[in-house]
Design a protein around this motif. Structure first.
Motif, PDB file in Angstrom:
ATOM      1  N   LEU A 118       0.806  -1.231   0.000  1.00 45.53           N
ATOM      2  CA  LEU A 118       0.000   0.000   0.000  1.00 45.53           C
ATOM      3  C   LEU A 118       0.837   1.279   0.000  1.00 45.53           C
ATOM      4  O   LEU A 118       0.439   2.284  -0.601  1.00 45.53           O
ATOM      5  N   THR A 119       1.979   1.257   0.662  1.00 45.45           N
ATOM      6  CA  THR A 119       2.771   2.480   0.787  1.00 45.45           C
ATOM      7  C   THR A 119       3.194   3.050  -0.570  1.00 45.45           C
ATOM      8  O   THR A 119       2.928   4.222  -0.840  1.00 45.45           O
ATOM      9  N   PRO A 120       3.839   2.274  -1.444  1.00 44.02           N
ATOM     10  CA  PRO A 120       4.228   2.884  -2.725  1.00 44.02           C
ATOM     11  C   PRO A 120       3.027   3.237  -3.609  1.00 44.02           C
ATOM     12  O   PRO A 120       3.072   4.231  -4.341  1.00 44.02           O
ATOM     13  N   ILE A 121       1.955   2.448  -3.534  1.00 48.73           N
ATOM     14  CA  ILE A 121       0.768   2.755  -4.345  1.00 48.73           C
ATOM     15  C   ILE A 121       0.174   4.092  -3.915  1.00 48.73           C
ATOM     16  O   ILE A 121      -0.052   4.987  -4.748  1.00 48.73           O
ATOM     17  N   LEU A 122      -0.078   4.253  -2.626  1.00 51.46           N
ATOM     18  CA  LEU A 122      -0.671   5.497  -2.135  1.00 51.46           C
ATOM     19  C   LEU A 122       0.275   6.678  -2.320  1.00 51.46           C
ATOM     20  O   LEU A 122      -0.150   7.782  -2.674  1.00 51.46           O
ATOM     21  N   SER A 123       1.555   6.460  -2.101  1.00 50.01           N
ATOM     22  CA  SER A 123       2.528   7.527  -2.297  1.00 50.01           C
ATOM     23  C   SER A 123       2.542   7.974  -3.766  1.00 50.01           C
ATOM     24  O   SER A 123       2.574   9.173  -4.048  1.00 50.01           O
ATOM     25  N   SER A 124       2.504   7.026  -4.670  1.00 51.96           N
ATOM     26  CA  SER A 124       2.494   7.359  -6.097  1.00 51.96           C
ATOM     27  C   SER A 124       1.246   8.149  -6.465  1.00 51.96           C
ATOM     28  O   SER A 124       1.313   9.150  -7.185  1.00 51.96           O
ATOM     29  N   LEU A 125       0.102   7.717  -5.962  1.00 52.49           N
ATOM     30  CA  LEU A 125      -1.156   8.409  -6.262  1.00 52.49           C
ATOM     31  C   LEU A 125      -1.210   9.810  -5.651  1.00 52.49           C
ATOM     32  O   LEU A 125      -1.731  10.745  -6.258  1.00 52.49           O
ATOM     33  N   LEU A 126      -0.679   9.965  -4.435  1.00 48.10           N
ATOM     34  CA  LEU A 126      -0.764  11.237  -3.721  1.00 48.10           C
ATOM     35  C   LEU A 126       0.360  12.216  -4.050  1.00 48.10           C
ATOM     36  O   LEU A 126       0.157  13.429  -4.010  1.00 48.10           O
ATOM     37  N   THR A 127       1.547  11.690  -4.347  1.00 47.57           N
ATOM     38  CA  THR A 127       2.711  12.571  -4.514  1.00 47.57           C
ATOM     39  C   THR A 127       3.397  12.435  -5.875  1.00 47.57           C
ATOM     40  O   THR A 127       4.269  13.241  -6.180  1.00 47.57           O
ATOM     41  N   GLY A 128       3.063  11.390  -6.619  1.00 45.29           N
ATOM     42  CA  GLY A 128       3.765  11.150  -7.878  1.00 45.29           C
ATOM     43  C   GLY A 128       5.083  10.408  -7.697  1.00 45.29           C
ATOM     44  O   GLY A 128       5.809  10.180  -8.665  1.00 45.29           O
ATOM     45  N   MET A 129       5.415  10.030  -6.456  1.00 51.62           N
ATOM     46  CA  MET A 129       6.638   9.272  -6.174  1.00 51.62           C
ATOM     47  C   MET A 129       6.245   7.950  -5.523  1.00 51.62           C
ATOM     48  O   MET A 129       5.518   7.985  -4.517  1.00 51.62           O
ATOM     49  N   PRO A 130       6.638   6.848  -6.013  1.00 47.92           N
ATOM     50  CA  PRO A 130       7.424   6.634  -7.223  1.00 47.92           C
ATOM     51  C   PRO A 130       6.580   6.826  -8.484  1.00 47.92           C
ATOM     52  O   PRO A 130       5.351   6.796  -8.419  1.00 47.92           O
ATOM     53  N   THR A 131       7.262   6.989  -9.607  1.00 47.03           N
ATOM     54  CA  THR A 131       6.562   7.128 -10.879  1.00 47.03           C
ATOM     55  C   THR A 131       5.806   5.841 -11.186  1.00 47.03           C
ATOM     56  O   THR A 131       6.220   4.752 -10.783  1.00 47.03           O
ATOM     57  N   MET A 132       4.691   5.987 -11.909  1.00 44.73           N
ATOM     58  CA  MET A 132       3.832   4.826 -12.209  1.00 44.73           C
ATOM     59  C   MET A 132       4.576   3.720 -12.951  1.00 44.73           C
ATOM     60  O   MET A 132       4.354   2.545 -12.694  1.00 44.73           O
ATOM     61  N   PHE A 133       5.430   4.098 -13.901  1.00 40.21           N
ATOM     62  CA  PHE A 133       6.162   3.083 -14.662  1.00 40.21           C
ATOM     63  C   PHE A 133       7.557   3.588 -14.937  1.00 40.21           C
ATOM     64  O   PHE A 133       7.719   4.734 -15.336  1.00 40.21           O
ATOM     65  N   PRO A 134       8.561   2.834 -14.666  1.00 32.10           N
ATOM     66  CA  PRO A 134       8.554   1.446 -14.213  1.00 32.10           C
ATOM     67  C   PRO A 134       8.687   1.284 -12.700  1.00 32.10           C
ATOM     68  O   PRO A 134       8.610   0.174 -12.185  1.00 32.10           O
ATOM     69  N   MET A 135       8.887   2.377 -11.956  1.00 24.30           N
ATOM     70  CA  MET A 135       9.252   2.231 -10.544  1.00 24.30           C
ATOM     71  C   MET A 135       8.135   1.708  -9.641  1.00 24.30           C
ATOM     72  O   MET A 135       8.410   0.953  -8.708  1.00 24.30           O
TER      73      MET A 135
END
Length: 168
Positions: free
Chosen positions: A58-75
């Motif tokens: 959940l952490t990288p998914i929510l962080s990506s959605l909320l902050t753009g980090m990590p980038t959706m692809f490929p990270m």
């Protein structure tokens, strides 16, 4: 999973989003110090494999959605598997070894990087990502060496302290 573990899991997810934001806003090198990894590893060691896995996913998914980090692809897919395995492996091995800290921590860190390498291989073969697993893992370890050292120094005493003061 009881209510207390669920609440702590949510707190670790929040920390996993907040710490990288702080590091990036002060140009402190998130890829060097690996601030998202710390709450996931602590969650696995403190709360067990299921909570560690959920926090790691959940952490990288929510962080990506909320902050753009990590980038959706490929990270993002790489980090979902890497951090998910961190939490799962450190939590599982910690339970098998009667809540010891150092060996499960090291195992989780190694297993997570192996998972990242496998995902990089899959993304490069099937999805056209311009990545190669061995150089990616080597680069991640070399670049993240300060963060790895911080994890090895900070996480064990933190987990031991939390275990003494929190009844889970």
């Amino acid at each position: 999973m009881n209510t207390k573990k669920l609440a702590f899991s949510a707190m670790f997810v929040a920390l996993g989003i907040l710490l990288p934001m702080i590091f990036h806003s002060f140009n402190m090198g998130g890829q060097i110090f690996l601030p998202m990894h710390i709450p996931v590893l602590v969650a696995g060691l403190l709360l067990g494999p299921l909570s560690g896995l959920l926090v790691g996913i959940l952490t990288p998914i929510l962080s990506s959605l909320l902050t753009g980090m990590p980038t959706m692809f490929p990270m993002l897919p790489i980090m979902i598997f890497e951090l998910g395995v961190y939490g799962l492996s450190s939590g599982y091995i910690g339970k098998v070894l009667n809540d010891r800290v150092y060996i499960p921590l090291l195992a989780g860190m190694i297993d997570g990087r192996i998972a990242a390498g496998i995902v990089v291989f899959i993304l490069s073969m099937g999805f056209g990502a311009q990545l190669s697993p061995i150089p990616f893992i080597k680069g991640a370890i070399i670049t993240g060496l300060p963060g790895i050292l911080i994890q090895l120094v900070v996480i064990p005493p933190l987990v031991k302290l939390l275990r003494r003061h929190i009844d889970l």
